[in-house]
Design a protein around this motif. Structure first.
Motif, mmCIF file in Angstrom:
data_model
loop_
_atom_site.group_PDB
_atom_site.id
_atom_site.type_symbol
_atom_site.label_atom_id
_atom_site.label_comp_id
_atom_site.label_asym_id
_atom_site.label_seq_id
_atom_site.Cartn_x
_atom_site.Cartn_y
_atom_site.Cartn_z
ATOM 1 N N SER A 54 0.846 -1.196 0.000
ATOM 2 C CA SER A 54 0.000 0.000 0.000
ATOM 3 C C SER A 54 0.879 1.242 0.000
ATOM 4 O O SER A 54 2.111 1.157 0.047
ATOM 5 C CB SER A 54 -0.870 0.006 1.251
ATOM 6 N N PRO A 101 1.783 8.973 -5.301
ATOM 7 C CA PRO A 101 0.659 8.028 -5.288
ATOM 8 C C PRO A 101 -0.529 8.584 -6.079
ATOM 9 O O PRO A 101 -0.730 9.795 -6.134
ATOM 10 C CB PRO A 101 0.299 7.914 -3.798
ATOM 11 N N THR A 105 -5.674 6.245 -4.799
ATOM 12 C CA THR A 105 -5.060 5.479 -3.711
ATOM 13 C C THR A 105 -5.190 6.237 -2.397
ATOM 14 O O THR A 105 -5.462 5.642 -1.349
ATOM 15 C CB THR A 105 -3.570 5.213 -4.016
ATOM 16 N N ARG A 108 -8.887 5.995 -1.361
ATOM 17 C CA ARG A 108 -9.210 4.641 -0.909
ATOM 18 C C ARG A 108 -8.629 4.387 0.481
ATOM 19 O O ARG A 108 -9.301 3.841 1.353
ATOM 20 C CB ARG A 108 -8.654 3.616 -1.907
ATOM 21 N N THR A 109 -7.387 4.814 0.678
ATOM 22 C CA THR A 109 -6.746 4.600 1.976
ATOM 23 C C THR A 109 -7.489 5.354 3.066
ATOM 24 O O THR A 109 -7.739 4.826 4.156
ATOM 25 C CB THR A 109 -5.267 5.039 1.937
ATOM 26 N N SER A 196 -1.238 0.327 -5.308
ATOM 27 C CA SER A 196 -0.909 1.753 -5.197
ATOM 28 C C SER A 196 0.279 2.061 -6.069
ATOM 29 O O SER A 196 0.982 1.185 -6.528
ATOM 30 C CB SER A 196 -0.593 2.112 -3.748
ATOM 31 N N SER A 198 2.900 3.989 -4.952
ATOM 32 C CA SER A 198 3.681 4.725 -3.969
ATOM 33 C C SER A 198 5.153 4.637 -4.292
ATOM 34 O O SER A 198 5.604 3.795 -5.002
ATOM 35 C CB SER A 198 3.411 4.185 -2.579
#
Length: 198
Positions: A54, A101, A105, A108-109, A196, A198
């Motif tokens: 993530s 990111p 994402t 959603r996080t 993701s 990231s």
């Protein structure tokens, strides 16, 4: 003779972001002062053991702090804003050539964090900013230049944040929920192991 600036974009082979961010810059000072490593332990139970990694919890909360400090409530605008600011990239520990990111994402996080934990952690991170003397939470300062103006000193008042933090978080949630609906996205309440960038 009139000057004319000719510009051809160069590919730099030697560039260090930290050299371009002034020592007194707020985001540089936040990066050097705040220790957010506690976030790994505090959010550990929310993450699965399989799937794609993530977004880093520290990066996620640094993005949220940036959104609050810059009064940006849209995740799309936040990512766009951060990508254009060298000081914010340095704060986030991203280089110029790294992709931030995806805005989805971030949304959603945020939605997958239990609201109580999310607010607690955000308050804890922001309290660290206040404790370190980086942010007062009450007054914003604006850089200025000495220009003659026709203004009364009696009318000068401290500028207060546009909204309290709780209202800001609510607006962020509402605005990004609308963006998700417009683009046909759905989010299911599962553990955070979503793809993701990231």
């Amino acid at each position: 003779m009139q000057g004319k600036k000719n510009y051809t974009e160069k590919l730099f082979l030697s560039f260090q972001l930290s050299d371009r961010v002034p020592k007194e810059n707020l985001y540089r000072r936040l990066r050097e002062t705040l220790d957010l490593s506690f976030l790994y332990e505090d959010t550990k139970e929310l993450y699965g053991r399989t799937g794609n990694p993530s977004i880093d919890p520290i990066v996620f909360f640094k993005l949220l702090v940036t959104g609050y400090l810059e009064n940006i409530t849209s995740d799309r605008k936040l990512v766009e804003h951060c990508g254009m600011r060298m000081d914010v990239l340095y704060f986030l520990s991203y280089d110029l050539d790294e992709e931030l990111p995806w805005h989805s994402t971030i949304s959603r996080t945020r939605q997958l964090y239990p609201e109580s934990l999310f607010v607690t952690l955000f308050n804890k991170v922001f309290a660290l900013c206040v404790d370190s003397g980086m942010v007062s939470g009450h007054t914003q300062a604006v850089d200025s230049a000495p220009i003659k103006a026709n203004a009364s000193m009696e009318s000068v008042v401290p500028k207060m944040p546009a909204t309290p933090m709780e209202s800001h978080l609510k607006k962020v949630s509402e605005e990004n929920r609308e963006t998700t609906k417009k683009h046909g996205g759905t989010i299911s309440p599962v553990q955070i192991s979503a793809p993701s960038m990231s």
